[in-house]
Scaffold this active site. Structure first.
Site, PDB file in Angstrom:
ATOM      1  N   ARG A  63      44.020  43.570  38.908  1.00 27.54           N
ATOM      2  CA  ARG A  63      43.840  42.194  38.434  1.00 27.54           C
ATOM      3  C   ARG A  63      43.864  42.227  36.917  1.00 27.54           C
ATOM      4  NH1 ARG A  63      39.535  37.788  40.346  1.00 27.54           N
ATOM      5  NH2 ARG A  63      41.154  37.613  41.920  1.00 27.54           N
ATOM      6  N   HIS A 106      48.798  35.044  42.792  1.00 28.62           N
ATOM      7  CA  HIS A 106      47.705  35.735  43.485  1.00 28.62           C
ATOM      8  C   HIS A 106      48.175  35.892  44.942  1.00 28.62           C
ATOM      9  CE1 HIS A 106      43.868  37.223  44.493  1.00 28.62           C
ATOM     10  NE2 HIS A 106      43.077  36.294  43.999  1.00 28.62           N
ATOM     11  N   ARG A 108      35.122  38.347  45.396  1.00 29.52           N
ATOM     12  CA  ARG A 108      35.759  38.495  46.704  1.00 29.52           C
ATOM     13  C   ARG A 108      36.945  39.456  46.689  1.00 29.52           C
ATOM     14  NH1 ARG A 108      33.135  34.014  46.346  1.00 29.52           N
ATOM     15  NH2 ARG A 108      34.104  33.893  44.310  1.00 29.52           N
ATOM     16  N   THR A 109      37.827  39.289  45.729  1.00 28.89           N
ATOM     17  CA  THR A 109      39.064  40.068  45.783  1.00 28.89           C
ATOM     18  C   THR A 109      38.761  41.560  45.665  1.00 28.89           C
ATOM     19  OG1 THR A 109      40.216  38.198  44.798  1.00 28.89           O
ATOM     20  CG2 THR A 109      41.382  40.301  44.807  1.00 28.89           C
ATOM     21  N   LYS A 162      40.555  50.011  23.472  1.00 34.87           N
ATOM     22  CA  LYS A 162      41.007  50.782  22.298  1.00 34.87           C
ATOM     23  C   LYS A 162      42.466  50.492  21.971  1.00 34.87           C
ATOM     24  CE  LYS A 162      38.157  54.686  23.858  1.00 34.87           C
ATOM     25  NZ  LYS A 162      38.233  56.061  24.365  1.00 34.87           N
TER      26      LYS A 162
HETATM   27  C1  NCD Z   1      40.647  32.961  42.386  1.00 29.91           C
HETATM   28  C2  NCD Z   1      41.330  33.720  41.277  1.00 29.91           C
HETATM   29  O1  NCD Z   1      40.829  34.744  40.809  1.00 29.91           O
HETATM   30  O2  NCD Z   1      42.410  33.277  40.922  1.00 29.91           O
HETATM   31  N1  NCD Z   1      39.546  33.659  42.916  1.00 29.91           N
HETATM   32  C3  NCD Z   1      39.763  34.444  44.019  1.00 29.91           C
HETATM   33  O3  NCD Z   1      40.405  35.449  43.946  1.00 29.91           O
HETATM   34  N2  NCD Z   1      39.256  34.009  45.189  1.00 29.91           N
HETATM   35  C4  NCD Z   1      40.302  31.572  42.069  1.00 29.91           C
HETATM   36  C5  NCD Z   1      39.527  31.270  40.837  1.00 29.91           C
HETATM   37  O4  NCD Z   1      39.097  32.152  40.100  1.00 29.91           O
HETATM   38  O5  NCD Z   1      39.331  30.089  40.588  1.00 29.91           O
END
Ligand code: NCD
Length: 306
Positions: free
Chosen positions: A108, A136, A56-57, A86
């Site tokens: 991320r 997040h 999703r993100t 590396k």
């Molecule tokens: C979350 C994350 O990556 O922290 N996912 C997301 O971005 N919707 C939640 C998760 O991974 O459990």
């Protein structure tokens, strides 16, 4: 401006962002305005740099940029396929990306604090799309937007958060952001090993937000306006640690909830909400994910508009 933590969001700014998200939603649903949207940031570029799995993100950020007319350059498994494999540091990688003159970098990373480290050396705005067990912030934005759409307010809400609260970053960001509202009451439901961090409780105390820790959802289920459920973060547990949990929402749990409440989950869902729950109108997790697209469009728009 970087987006690193929910600490930087003012309530007024949130409301403006949500208004803009509503506007983008409307435009996206109209074929003619879609074309206007695609002119908005033509010639600008977003880089998405993901060191951890994401559905999703990453896709909502990239889709948001594309819908706004931007170009997108993306690496979805930077931990394995970038020079990180590396031994390159995040600082060096981001310094190089600065040479390519993107309008924003969505990052991320598996290490807590990585987004802050990246931002320290970046003239290009860095958006934290999840850093280890840290934060997040953009998930918290879409979570708040989902709550706002349902209740029309961000205050005087009883929110139950459950699951892996120790290792999940979404609850950490959302709890802090909810503590900005007045009169919100938080209940953290988990087993002792997975309860919410002391640092978050500290923030809640400082903001005079009522909270309590609970062992069983059944004991408090009837009080909630929002139930925010999360999965066990298996990949963040120390190797060898075996945890059995009992935090499952199923058809029987549904009977305990108020009629006028919503069930949220950042997704991915594993086994902590059974699929039978999905058909209940109170289950809002797929709509919640959809809201992420429009909030991220609004966020990118705010960041790249000069
Ligand atoms: C979350 C994350 O990556 O922290 N996912 C997301 O971005 N919707 C939640 C998760 O991974 O459990």
């Amino acid at each position: 401006m970087h987006i690193l933590s929910v600490d930087q969001f003012e309530k007024k700014w949130l409301e403006q962002l949500f208004k803009q998200a509503d506007k983008f939603r409307q435009m996206d649903h109209d074929p003619k305005s879609r074309q206007d949207l695609a002119q908005l940031h033509m010639g600008k570029q977003l880089c998405s740099l993901f060191y951890e799995p994401s559905t999703r993100t990453r896709l909502s950020f990239e889709t948001a940029a594309v819908k706004l007319g931007m170009g997108v350059v993306s690496t979805e498994n930077a931990r394995e396929f970038s020079s990180a494999a590396k031994g390159e540091t995040i600082e060096d990688t981001v310094k190089v990306l600065n040479e390519y003159h993107y309008d924003a970098i969505v990052l991320r990373h598996h290490e807590t604090g990585a987004a802050v480290r990246a931002a320290t050396v970046s003239g290009t705005p860095v958006i934290n799309a999840g850093d280890g067990k840290g934060e997040h912030p953009t998930q918290a934005l879409l979570d708040m937007y989902t709550i706002y759409r349902k209740f029309g307010r961000l205050d005087n809400l009883t929110v139950i958060m459950g699951g892996d609260l120790a290792n999940g970053r979404t609850v950490r960001s959302l709890a802090k952001l909810l503590s900005r509202g007045s009169g919100n009451s938080l209940m953290f439901v988990s087993i002792p090993e997975l309860q919410i961090g002391a640092d978050i409780k500290e923030v809640l105390r400082a903001n005079n937000t009522q909270f309590r820790e609970e062992a069983n959802l059944e004991d408090v289920a009837g009080l909630a306006d929002v139930v925010y459920w999360t999965r066990l973060q298996k990949e963040r547990l120390d190797p060898g640690v075996k945890i059995t949990h009992n935090f499952v929402i199923d058809e029987a749990t549904l009977k305990l909830f108020k009629q006028d409440m919503i069930i949220m989950h950042p997704l991915p869902r594993v086994d902590e909400i059974t699929t039978q729950v999905d058909d209940d109108p109170r289950a809002q997790y797929f709509e919640q994910a959809g809201n992420g697209l429009y909030v991220r469009m609004a966020l990118i728009d705010a960041l790249v508009t000069t």
